[in-house]
Design a protein around this motif. Structure first.
Motif: not given
Ligand SMILES: Cc1cc2nc3c(=O)[nH]c(=O)nc-3n(C[C@H](O)[C@H](O)[C@H](O)COP(=O)(O)OP(=O)(O)OC[C@H]3O[C@@H](n4cnc5c(N)ncnc54)[C@H](O)[C@@H]3O)c2cc1C
Length: 372
Positions: A7, A11, A30-31, A44, A101, A123, A293, A304-305
């Motif tokens: 991913g 994060g 990354e997918a 953000l 973002r 994956v 997440d 979340g981000a």
């Molecule tokens: C509508 C909405 C609004 C939001 N607004 C805010 C905000 O204003 N401020 C804030 O801080 N947070 C906000 N959030 C929350 C925030 O978007 C998430 O908490 C944050 O993006 C989590 O980051 P992450 O790196 O854990 O996961 P993600 O950003 O989801 O990244 C996961 C990555 O993994 C990749 N992936 C997934 N499955 C696979 C696989 N099987 N193989 C390889 N790669 C894969 C995906 O393509 C993606 O690039 C919001 C969420 C939503 C739904």
């Protein structure tokens, strides 16, 4: 020690960058096919106590500051008839500067050695090989063995089942996302209602929340607390009809607000809000952990981000502090992750209720002014 991250969200990329700063070799799978395969969502606000701490650990604080959109930290609350109930301008003293973002993600990608991220590597399967090693299988049928595996793959993580049976559940509320381009010239009354930063017009169980982005784009999340069946009956393959149906739920609201739904320049996109159980945790499993997440998906409350980036930095620092002892690093990381995430998830639920609960918008105003 080689770290394998699944991913390349914020994060996973912060983890990769901080590991790189500490000289730990890392690969990210990354997918998505490329950095530009998908638009990256809106603004953000990056908080002093978590997101900014992570960007400092990544050695990218000055680069982050250069991306901040000055003036966009303003916030206002409007009543359904358009009356301004709260107006807090951005006076430059706030601790939550706003960035796009996509630009933040680009900054992190540019700070990694070429070839760190393997694009188009989805994956599809993972299995334990024993002694902390795992085998990843990718959509193209290839495999890879890991020494230390990190699931940074978001809400529907493929890595999480190695650690936990938990799956996200629908929270009862969905967002519908719309964009109005060039708001100041094409939709001046709506642009004025949104103001310089964030605008929230919330009532119990529904709301219109918009943000001014760069180039006068108005980005909206329409919130509706309805069961998933209700949304299933809305035909989103007919964008204009779907927008009209959603707008019906806001009948009698000021036209400058409902225009954010009906005048969209992009098709409305349904975003159901799901969450893992508050306090989600797991027993230590050798050689694998989660962040962001994948570990603690919550209802959105602007954290979340920030939390995903903070997790990434914390995990990298723990790995660097325990050379040759993966389990000690993961114990230290998870020992802090679990209570932090439980507190944050409980707060997200509370904030969400203040935004859309029975006392909105008074409770929302109390939240924004620190009185809640
Ligand atoms: C509508 C909405 C609004 C939001 N607004 C805010 C905000 O204003 N401020 C804030 O801080 N947070 C906000 N959030 C929350 C925030 O978007 C998430 O908490 C944050 O993006 C989590 O980051 P992450 O790196 O854990 O996961 P993600 O950003 O989801 O990244 C996961 C990555 O993994 C990749 N992936 C997934 N499955 C696979 C696989 N099987 N193989 C390889 N790669 C894969 C995906 O393509 C993606 O690039 C919001 C969420 C939503 C739904």
């Amino acid at each position: 020690m080689h770290v394998t991250i699944v991913g390349a969200g914020l994060g996973g990329l912060v983890l990769a960058r901080v590991l790189h700063v500490h000289g730990v070799p890392v690969t990210v799978h990354e997918a998505e096919a490329s950095p530009s395969a998908r638009t990256q969502g809106g603004m953000l606000d990056i908080h002093e106590h978590n997101g900014q701490v992570a960007l400092r650990a990544a050695g990218l604080f000055d680069e982050f500051r250069a991306l901040v959109l000055e003036g966009h930290e303003a916030s206002r609350v409007l009543a359904p008839d358009g009356t301004v109930l709260l107006d807090e301008p951005d006076d430059g003293t706030g601790g939550r500067p706003e960035v796009q973002r996509g630009e933040l993600r680009r900054m992190l990608l540019d700070a990694l050695p070429d070839g760190t991220v393997h694009w188009g590597h989805r994956v599809t399967g993972v299995r334990a090989l024993g002694e902390g090693r795992h085998e990843l299988t990718f959509a193209d049928g290839t495999t890879e063995t890991t020494e230390l595996l990190v699931g940074a793959d978001g809400a529907w993580s493929r890595i999480r089942p190695l650690l936990s049976d938990a799956t996200p559940e629908y929270t009862g509320t969905s967002f519908v996302e719309t964009y109005l381009f060039d708001g100041d010239t094409r939709h001046p009354r709506t642009a004025e209602a949104v103001g310089a930063g964030a605008m929230l017009a919330n009532t119990p169980g529904k709301g219109i929340q918009a943000h001014r982005e760069s180039d006068g784009r108005l980005h909206t999340y329409v919130a509706l607390s309805r069961p998933q069946d209700w949304f299933a009956a809305v035909d989103f393959t007919d964008p204009a009809g779907a927008a009209e149906r959603i707008a019906q739920e806001f009948e009698g609201w000021a036209p400058e607000l409902t225009a954010l739904i009906t005048e969209g320049d992009t098709d409305p996109v349904l975003r159901p809000l799901n969450a893992l159980p508050v306090g989600h945790r797991w027993d230590r499993v050798p050689g694998v952990t989660l962040l962001g997440d994948a570990a603690h998906l919550s209802v959105p409350n602007g954290e979340g981000a920030n939390l995903a980036m903070f997790d990434g930095a914390e995990l990298a620092v723990a790995i660097a502090a325990h050379p040759g002892d993966v389990e000690a690093a993961l114990r230290a990381y998870e020992g802090a992750l679990f209570p932090r995430s439980a507190d944050e998830a409980a707060e997200a639920v509370r904030d969400f209720d203040l935004c859309f609960g029975a006392n909105a918008p008074d409770s929302l105003i109390a939240l924004l002014t620190g009185q809640a």
